[in-house]
Design a protein around this motif. Structure first.
Motif, PDB file in Angstrom:
ATOM      1  N   ASN A  91       2.953  -6.797  -9.308  1.00  0.00           N
ATOM      2  CA  ASN A  91       2.720  -6.423  -7.904  1.00  0.00           C
ATOM      3  C   ASN A  91       1.341  -6.872  -7.449  1.00  0.00           C
ATOM      4  O   ASN A  91       1.187  -7.449  -6.372  1.00  0.00           O
ATOM      5  CB  ASN A  91       2.841  -4.918  -7.712  1.00  0.00           C
ATOM      6  CG  ASN A  91       4.234  -4.407  -7.958  1.00  0.00           C
ATOM      7  OD1 ASN A  91       5.141  -5.159  -8.215  1.00  0.00           O
ATOM      8  ND2 ASN A  91       4.378  -3.106  -7.890  1.00  0.00           N
ATOM      9  N   THR A  92       0.347  -6.593  -8.252  1.00  0.00           N
ATOM     10  CA  THR A  92      -1.026  -6.950  -7.886  1.00  0.00           C
ATOM     11  C   THR A  92      -1.198  -8.464  -7.813  1.00  0.00           C
ATOM     12  O   THR A  92      -1.864  -8.970  -6.911  1.00  0.00           O
ATOM     13  CB  THR A  92      -2.012  -6.343  -8.895  1.00  0.00           C
ATOM     14  OG1 THR A  92      -1.762  -4.952  -8.984  1.00  0.00           O
ATOM     15  CG2 THR A  92      -3.440  -6.562  -8.460  1.00  0.00           C
ATOM     16  N   ASP A  95       0.871   1.210 -10.031  1.00  0.00           N
ATOM     17  CA  ASP A  95       0.667  -0.217  -9.807  1.00  0.00           C
ATOM     18  C   ASP A  95       1.172  -1.012 -11.009  1.00  0.00           C
ATOM     19  O   ASP A  95       0.896  -0.671 -12.152  1.00  0.00           O
ATOM     20  CB  ASP A  95      -0.818  -0.467  -9.581  1.00  0.00           C
ATOM     21  CG  ASP A  95      -1.091  -1.799  -8.953  1.00  0.00           C
ATOM     22  OD1 ASP A  95      -0.169  -2.386  -8.383  1.00  0.00           O
ATOM     23  OD2 ASP A  95      -2.253  -2.238  -9.018  1.00  0.00           O
ATOM     24  N   SER A 140       4.269   5.173  -6.351  1.00  0.00           N
ATOM     25  CA  SER A 140       4.573   4.557  -7.631  1.00  0.00           C
ATOM     26  C   SER A 140       3.273   4.050  -8.238  1.00  0.00           C
ATOM     27  O   SER A 140       2.273   3.869  -7.552  1.00  0.00           O
ATOM     28  CB  SER A 140       5.543   3.400  -7.429  1.00  0.00           C
ATOM     29  OG  SER A 140       5.826   2.771  -8.651  1.00  0.00           O
ATOM     30  N   HIS A 191       3.939   1.510  -1.118  1.00  0.00           N
ATOM     31  CA  HIS A 191       4.603   1.567  -2.428  1.00  0.00           C
ATOM     32  C   HIS A 191       3.678   2.171  -3.476  1.00  0.00           C
ATOM     33  O   HIS A 191       4.121   2.952  -4.323  1.00  0.00           O
ATOM     34  CB  HIS A 191       5.038   0.161  -2.845  1.00  0.00           C
ATOM     35  CG  HIS A 191       5.613   0.097  -4.217  1.00  0.00           C
ATOM     36  ND1 HIS A 191       4.847  -0.214  -5.312  1.00  0.00           N
ATOM     37  CD2 HIS A 191       6.866   0.327  -4.665  1.00  0.00           C
ATOM     38  CE1 HIS A 191       5.614  -0.192  -6.395  1.00  0.00           C
ATOM     39  NE2 HIS A 191       6.841   0.135  -6.025  1.00  0.00           N
ATOM     40  N   ASN A 192       2.409   1.825  -3.417  1.00  0.00           N
ATOM     41  CA  ASN A 192       1.466   2.336  -4.412  1.00  0.00           C
ATOM     42  C   ASN A 192       1.137   3.812  -4.215  1.00  0.00           C
ATOM     43  O   ASN A 192       0.554   4.428  -5.099  1.00  0.00           O
ATOM     44  CB  ASN A 192       0.196   1.496  -4.426  1.00  0.00           C
ATOM     45  CG  ASN A 192       0.410   0.179  -5.124  1.00  0.00           C
ATOM     46  OD1 ASN A 192       1.350   0.028  -5.896  1.00  0.00           O
ATOM     47  ND2 ASN A 192      -0.441  -0.771  -4.844  1.00  0.00           N
ATOM     48  N   CYS A 216       0.833  -1.213   0.000  1.00  0.00           N
ATOM     49  CA  CYS A 216       0.000   0.000   0.000  1.00  0.00           C
ATOM     50  C   CYS A 216       0.866   1.261   0.000  1.00  0.00           C
ATOM     51  O   CYS A 216       0.557   2.220  -0.719  1.00  0.00           O
ATOM     52  CB  CYS A 216      -0.930  -0.004   1.205  1.00  0.00           C
ATOM     53  SG  CYS A 216      -2.184  -1.285   1.141  1.00  0.00           S
TER      54      CYS A 216
END
Length: 70
Positions: A51-52, A47, A45, A41-42, A39
């Motif tokens: 990552n997802t 998505d 940056s 990181h998003n 969370c």
């Protein structure tokens, strides 16, 4: 839209809360920390597809650990 964003954040917050409630298991604590860092990181940056995918895999692992405890 708004509904998708709110359900996405609900899923992330619920995953963190559920994992922290069962933090006696090292795996659950690790999943909570990974979800929290995902969370954060998003926020700075965009998505990425990988990552997802890994985040949803971690959520599935947490759900399987929770189901195994029942």
């Amino acid at each position: 839209g708004i509904l998708g964003m709110s359900s996405y954040y609900y899923l992330m917050i619920r995953t963190i809360k559920e994992c922290l409630a069962k933090r006696k298991e090292p795996v659950m604590l690790a999943i909570a920390l990974c979800t929290f860092s995902f969370c954060i990181h998003n926020l700075i940056s965009f998505d990425q597809v990988l990552n997802t995918t890994f985040e949803f895999a971690l959520i599935a692992i947490a759900a399987s650990f929770e189901k195994a405890e029942r």
